[in-house]
Scaffold this motif. Sequence first.
Motif, mmCIF file in Angstrom:
data_model
loop_
_atom_site.group_PDB
_atom_site.id
_atom_site.type_symbol
_atom_site.label_atom_id
_atom_site.label_comp_id
_atom_site.label_asym_id
_atom_site.label_seq_id
_atom_site.Cartn_x
_atom_site.Cartn_y
_atom_site.Cartn_z
ATOM 1 N N THR A 38 0.881 -1.162 0.000
ATOM 2 C CA THR A 38 0.000 0.000 0.000
ATOM 3 C C THR A 38 0.916 1.208 0.000
ATOM 4 N N ILE A 39 0.678 2.089 -0.947
ATOM 5 C CA ILE A 39 1.498 3.289 -1.087
ATOM 6 C C ILE A 39 0.639 4.490 -0.769
ATOM 7 N N ASP A 48 2.621 10.485 -9.776
ATOM 8 C CA ASP A 48 1.795 9.281 -9.737
ATOM 9 C C ASP A 48 2.689 8.084 -9.418
ATOM 10 N N PRO A 49 2.568 7.511 -8.207
ATOM 11 C CA PRO A 49 3.434 6.390 -7.831
ATOM 12 C C PRO A 49 3.340 5.206 -8.798
ATOM 13 N N VAL A 50 2.193 5.001 -9.394
ATOM 14 C CA VAL A 50 2.037 3.893 -10.341
ATOM 15 C C VAL A 50 3.000 4.067 -11.501
ATOM 16 N N HIS A 51 3.058 5.255 -12.029
ATOM 17 C CA HIS A 51 3.945 5.553 -13.157
ATOM 18 C C HIS A 51 5.413 5.582 -12.719
ATOM 19 N N VAL A 62 -2.913 2.202 -4.019
ATOM 20 C CA VAL A 62 -2.332 3.541 -3.933
ATOM 21 C C VAL A 62 -3.406 4.472 -3.389
ATOM 22 N N ILE A 63 -3.084 5.098 -2.275
ATOM 23 C CA ILE A 63 -3.986 6.072 -1.651
ATOM 24 C C ILE A 63 -3.301 7.423 -1.766
ATOM 25 N N PRO A 72 -6.180 11.684 9.808
ATOM 26 C CA PRO A 72 -7.213 10.817 10.363
ATOM 27 C C PRO A 72 -8.054 10.125 9.277
ATOM 28 N N VAL A 73 -8.354 10.830 8.200
ATOM 29 C CA VAL A 73 -9.130 10.228 7.107
ATOM 30 C C VAL A 73 -8.342 9.079 6.471
ATOM 31 N N LEU A 74 -7.047 9.270 6.264
ATOM 32 C CA LEU A 74 -6.223 8.215 5.688
ATOM 33 C C LEU A 74 -6.198 6.992 6.606
ATOM 34 N N LEU A 75 -6.100 7.207 7.900
ATOM 35 C CA LEU A 75 -6.108 6.081 8.835
ATOM 36 C C LEU A 75 -7.431 5.321 8.765
#
Length: 186
Positions: A38-39, A48-51, A62-63, A72-75
Amino acid sequence: MNILDSMLERNKEFAAQQIAAGTLMPSLPKAMPNVRATIIGCADMRVDPVHILGIKPGEAVVIRNIGGRITPVLLEELGLLGRIGEVAKEAPGGGGEFHLVVFQHTDCGITRLAGDPAKLAHYFQIPEGEVNSKSVTDPRAAVAGDVALLRTIPGLPGKWLLSGLVYDVATGLVEVVVPPAPIRAA
């Protein structure tokens, strides 16, 4: 032709290429069959981490958010992903090695908010007096701080590998700021 029409045309080309190559992923029977990472990255369109990391479909979740920061939202999102895996009876990494990566970058737009502590306090859901602890102007310090924060989250499996990276938008290179290590010692 507007931008949406253009994107939809590109999607048709993408789908045709994937079908021709036999690489279009059908509906997957499991929620996380190949996920090895998970990135957590920034919403910046240049990053863009995918690229940048050459991630293939199904390899990573990928978040992305503003600054690629732990909020807090990411958690909550990480918790929901974990619950999806539980319900599907599918562990991330298939029971093997799994990486959680904090991926930030130089020249991030969030640095433009350094002079607006009220906005940042609201975003991070912290008191305004604690905004300096979030280090928005130094991506290396921000990565190190966010990795340290993730190590304090008891719900994250201790055996997962956790690392922190910074992408340099000027060179295109990724620097390892925090090398991969288990979230908690066994």
